[in-house]
Write an enzyme that holds these catalytic residues in place. Structure first.
Site, PDB file in Angstrom:
ATOM      1  NE  ARG A   1       6.708  -0.905  10.391  1.00 22.12           N
ATOM      2  CZ  ARG A   1       5.607  -0.812   9.656  1.00 22.12           C
ATOM      3  NH1 ARG A   1       5.633  -0.185   8.494  1.00 22.12           N
ATOM      4  NH2 ARG A   1       4.479  -1.346  10.079  1.00 22.12           N
TER       5      ARG A   1
ATOM      6  NE  ARG B   1       2.039  -5.071  11.274  1.00 19.24           N
ATOM      7  CZ  ARG B   1       3.178  -5.105  10.571  1.00 19.24           C
ATOM      8  NH1 ARG B   1       4.230  -5.740  11.042  1.00 19.24           N
ATOM      9  NH2 ARG B   1       3.249  -4.510   9.415  1.00 19.24           N
TER      10      ARG B   1
ATOM     11  NE  ARG C   1      -4.388  -0.877   9.583  1.00 21.89           N
ATOM     12  CZ  ARG C   1      -3.281  -0.326   9.067  1.00 21.89           C
ATOM     13  NH1 ARG C   1      -3.145   0.974   8.964  1.00 21.89           N
ATOM     14  NH2 ARG C   1      -2.303  -1.094   8.651  1.00 21.89           N
TER      15      ARG C   1
ATOM     16  NE  ARG D   1       7.743  -3.399   6.405  1.00 19.00           N
ATOM     17  CZ  ARG D   1       6.466  -3.047   6.470  1.00 19.00           C
ATOM     18  NH1 ARG D   1       5.874  -2.486   5.447  1.00 19.00           N
ATOM     19  NH2 ARG D   1       5.760  -3.284   7.551  1.00 19.00           N
TER      20      ARG D   1
ATOM     21  CE  LYS E   1      -2.117  -0.734   3.906  1.00 11.76           C
ATOM     22  NZ  LYS E   1      -1.695  -2.080   4.300  1.00 11.76           N
TER      23      LYS E   1
HETATM   24  P1  ADP Z   1       1.101  -2.086   7.832  1.00 11.08           P
HETATM   25  O1  ADP Z   1       0.330  -1.727   6.594  1.00 11.08           O
HETATM   26  O2  ADP Z   1       2.380  -2.791   7.527  1.00 11.08           O
HETATM   27  O3  ADP Z   1       0.281  -2.769   8.862  1.00 11.08           O
HETATM   28  P2  ADP Z   1       1.072   0.687   8.733  1.00 11.08           P
HETATM   29  O4  ADP Z   1       2.284   1.526   8.602  1.00 11.08           O
HETATM   30  O5  ADP Z   1      -0.086   1.027   7.865  1.00 11.08           O
HETATM   31  O6  ADP Z   1       1.605  -0.764   8.517  1.00 11.08           O
HETATM   32  O7  ADP Z   1       0.557   0.694  10.238  1.00 11.08           O
HETATM   33  C1  ADP Z   1       1.406   0.354  11.309  1.00 11.08           C
HETATM   34  C2  ADP Z   1       0.629   0.340  12.626  1.00 11.08           C
HETATM   35  O8  ADP Z   1       0.080   1.651  12.887  1.00 11.08           O
HETATM   36  C3  ADP Z   1      -0.574  -0.591  12.687  1.00 11.08           C
HETATM   37  O9  ADP Z   1      -0.224  -1.915  12.969  1.00 11.08           O
HETATM   38  C4  ADP Z   1      -1.381   0.076  13.814  1.00 11.08           C
HETATM   39  O10 ADP Z   1      -0.855  -0.197  15.083  1.00 11.08           O
HETATM   40  C5  ADP Z   1      -1.180   1.557  13.559  1.00 11.08           C
HETATM   41  N1  ADP Z   1      -2.234   2.088  12.662  1.00 11.08           N
HETATM   42  C6  ADP Z   1      -2.062   2.560  11.397  1.00 11.08           C
HETATM   43  N2  ADP Z   1      -3.232   2.952  10.863  1.00 11.08           N
HETATM   44  C7  ADP Z   1      -4.189   2.731  11.807  1.00 11.08           C
HETATM   45  C8  ADP Z   1      -5.589   2.895  11.863  1.00 11.08           C
HETATM   46  N3  ADP Z   1      -6.289   3.394  10.819  1.00 11.08           N
HETATM   47  N4  ADP Z   1      -6.243   2.559  13.003  1.00 11.08           N
HETATM   48  C9  ADP Z   1      -5.579   2.082  14.033  1.00 11.08           C
HETATM   49  N5  ADP Z   1      -4.261   1.864  14.060  1.00 11.08           N
HETATM   50  C10 ADP Z   1      -3.548   2.180  12.964  1.00 11.08           C
END
Ligand code: ADP
Length: 187
Positions: A133, A144, A88, A127, A13
């Site tokens: 991370r 996740r 989400r 990654r 994404k």
């Molecule tokens: P990935 O797509 O690899 O899961 P992201 O960078 O999009 O990684 O998100 C990393 C973390 O940030 C998520 O696992 C969550 O803890 C938090 N996060 C991101 N976006 C949201 C959201 N819309 N609602 C709640 N938590 C979020």
């Protein structure tokens, strides 16, 4: 053009959202990036978000919703944006609906990147070697995926019922996927 890009962790994404935002001349709004920047700077928001992120859990809706509302109200998101990692949860969908309503706009589409589950794990483990991370350990990576399946995959039905979902094959090279996305974009 106002788009949401969806897909499980590892679907690509972020990479595609950056390219897409450039293409449509809008803001790239990544909740994960905003949270990570806040964690890096140890802001109040970052301190709240960090323990959820490290565990592979979602940050609470009220925190995330408030942050996105602020961001969407900024000038560069007025005409076009790519939302990456938001919404989400069902609650976030409701909030986004109300936000866009009050701005007098609506979504043009929801891009879904489709990638095989085993490929996702492999990409994230790769990654993990370089990202640093805290949520890129194998245990958290698998968690996740489960959280995505339980909390976020159902949103595709919600948006699907509105005729907004555009499925794109997310396997193959970054360039291949970019090309498919451009071909699939709404007018
Ligand atoms: P990935 O797509 O690899 O899961 P992201 O960078 O999009 O990684 O998100 C990393 C973390 O940030 C998520 O696992 C969550 O803890 C938090 N996060 C991101 N976006 C949201 C959201 N819309 N609602 C709640 N938590 C979020």
């Amino acid at each position: 053009m106002r788009l949401v890009i969806m897909g499980p962790p590892g679907a690509g994404k972020g990479t595609q959202a950056v390219a897409l935002a450039k293409r449509v001349g809008g803001a790239h709004i990544s909740t994960g990036d905003i949270f990570r920047a806040n964690v890096g700077e140890q802001t109040d928001l970052g301190k709240v978000a960090q323990r959820f992120m490290d565990a592979g859990e979602y940050v609470p809706d009220e925190v995330t919703n408030a942050m996105v509302m602020d961001r969407l109200a900024q000038e560069d998101a007025r005409e076009a944006f790519i939302l990456d990692g938001y919404p989400r949860t069902v609650d976030q969908v409701d909030t986004l609906d109300r936000m866009l309503d009050s701005l007098g706009t609506k979504l043009d589409g929801v891009l879904e990147l489709v990638v095989d589950p085993e490929e996702l794990i492999q990409r994230l483990l790769k990654r993990a070697e370089t990202s640093g991370r805290a949520d890129d350990t194998e245990e958290v990576i698998r968690h996740r995926q489960d959280v995505y399946a339980a909390e976020t995959a159902p949103l595709l039905e919600v948006y699907g019922a509105r005729g907004l979902v555009i499925k794109v094959d997310g396997m193959g090279s970054v360039e291949d996927v970019s090309r498919r996305i451009v071909e699939a974009l709404p007018e």
